[in-house]
Design an enzyme around this catalytic site. Sequence first.
Site, PDB file in Angstrom:
ATOM      1  N   LYS A  82       0.840  -1.189   0.000  1.00 14.44           N
ATOM      2  CA  LYS A  82       0.000   0.000   0.000  1.00 14.44           C
ATOM      3  C   LYS A  82       0.877   1.242   0.000  1.00 14.44           C
ATOM      4  CE  LYS A  82      -3.879   1.713   2.888  1.00 14.44           C
ATOM      5  NZ  LYS A  82      -4.689   1.327   4.074  1.00 14.44           N
ATOM      6  N   SER A 156      -9.330   1.012   3.337  1.00 15.61           N
ATOM      7  CA  SER A 156      -8.586   1.934   2.493  1.00 15.61           C
ATOM      8  C   SER A 156      -7.534   1.231   1.638  1.00 15.61           C
ATOM      9  CB  SER A 156      -7.918   2.999   3.368  1.00 15.61           C
ATOM     10  OG  SER A 156      -7.015   2.409   4.285  1.00 15.61           O
ATOM     11  N   SER A 180      -9.425  -1.619   7.425  1.00 14.90           N
ATOM     12  CA  SER A 180      -8.929  -1.492   6.058  1.00 14.90           C
ATOM     13  C   SER A 180      -8.179  -2.711   5.549  1.00 14.90           C
ATOM     14  CB  SER A 180      -8.011  -0.265   5.952  1.00 14.90           C
ATOM     15  OG  SER A 180      -8.729   0.909   6.227  1.00 14.90           O
TER      16      SER A 180
END
Length: 603
Positions: A82, A156, A180
């Site tokens: 990420k 996310s 997330s």
Amino acid sequence: MTLSLSSSLDFASLAAGYASGSFTPSQVVAQVLARIKAAGDDKVWIAKSDEASLLRRAVELEAVPEARRAELPLYGIPFAVKDNIDVGGMPTTAGCPDYAYTAEADAETVRRLLTAGAILVGKTNMDQFATGLVGVRSPYGVARNPFNADYIPGGSSSGSAVAVSAGLVSFSLGTDTAGSGRVPAGFNNIVGLKPTKGLVSARGVVPACRSLDCVSVFTLTVEDSMSVLEVLAGYDPGDAFSRHAPVMPPAPARGRRMGVPASGQLRFFGDDAAQQSYVQAVGRARDLGWQVVEIDFAPFAEVADLLYSGPWVAERTAAVGDFIAAHPSAALDVTRGIIMGGVQKSAVDAFRATYRLEELRAKAAAQWTLMDLMLLPTSGTIYTIDQVMADPVATNTNLGAYTNFVNLLDLCAIAIPSAMRPDGLPCGVTLMAPAFAEAMAADAASALHRQSGLPMGSTRLPPPARPMEYGRGGLARMLVVGGHLSGQPLNGQLTGLGGRLVESCRTAPVYGFYALPGTPRRPGLVRLADGAGASIEGEIWEMTPDAFGRFVATIPAPLGIGQVDLDDGRTVSGFLCEACAVQGAREISAFGGWRAFIASEGG
């Protein structure tokens, strides 16, 4: 075994292909690049490693002597991270182009993965500043849900989840503050592991709520996620929130008590398909022999509401509020509104909320006396992109109903696929356990996942028939065959580090066993090229990752730690020897083990 665009990138399949010589890391890299190209503009990536560097990395791995490749537990495994996690020399944007900086060094998690032999493919799209569970709050676009592009991918960690589901990488890292690392797993038919707070270093991660943030792992199988955790877990003195994992005994999940919310306490927001999927999952849990018990979910639900309605949002302000205040147009409207809302929270609010959290923690602890694991929907529903854009706050809040409380109550969690809905979208469930009980949750999650009969991600491929063995409770598990066996002279090196004997076992009959020259006396276990070897006696021990790392650092050449096949089909980390070191050494395979050989010499 051949490699094609439709081949699985799960760990067991890649390990088998490398071991048989069917393909090389360079060929895997070429396949990954081809898949990314075929996926087109899927909005998964913010930055990618260039083709030349990927191929150089693959060639470097191929140059590692075959006898030492087993020392790299993630040899040739492609992964993504990420884009709030630092990679040295690459930009970190946290989903905000104006915030971008070039990282000077790898995050501790990335460093560990690369040291273990993994191949970094790139950095993935995300909800800006990790604020959201939806996956649409990004100026880089919405990562395409591989099941239906009209629906959100979850956030996310949206790009990281899609990359695994679509078969672009074998695993990926996300982060998880409020869910997330789990909600995107549910929406993409993959596994999402959220470790205990502090078990995995967060050094080199752009914080959201620093006291709650966890680095999470997305994989195709539970076993793969635990293999990654074995590499990642361990105390990091450079991270003030890092924690030492206690030595916990193995705790098999079968037959244990599975907590579910009492009737009337579940919310599916009008989504009958999601409700039916959860009911079916509970039924499969009973079929597996687990005792399903109803618990009072009220304290967990109230803690979930505290996360965003309480003062913890001020931690987000502390993390990036100064940047947003100085660059208000750099952040998306919804992101800016949430993060800067923390300015209104006072220290008095923080103390009052902390007191209430502790009251709720005590009530939740009372429920844990009734259960060993908790089984919940990963989310109560899924939304289209248009639905989220029309009501961004309420939809996001609904998605956190079964996730927001986990870090505040110091739990670990594993989200797994559960069913495919009539509309073709995946539905997931999450198993939760107390801190540092990842392995207990993983045992249950693996069984429940396989019971579902679902394919892996959006690949339509079944999970591997033979999962790899992994440590329990975040512990590293290791096979010993010589002087470290119980009662042998070197066994104190294990017990002195808190090691615990798990079981006695035997290797698969594919190894040669040799008495190496020198002192102290020690054997060498070598996998034979023709596979016509002996089954050797051994023991499996486990210890914390910190202890395991200290132990491995003391192992002298030509010995090392690699993957060893057992006679019952499992694969574990264990002692192996370089093949060149046994030339001229006495073969003792016929004794079937070190103890028998020592006894034959009067030892």
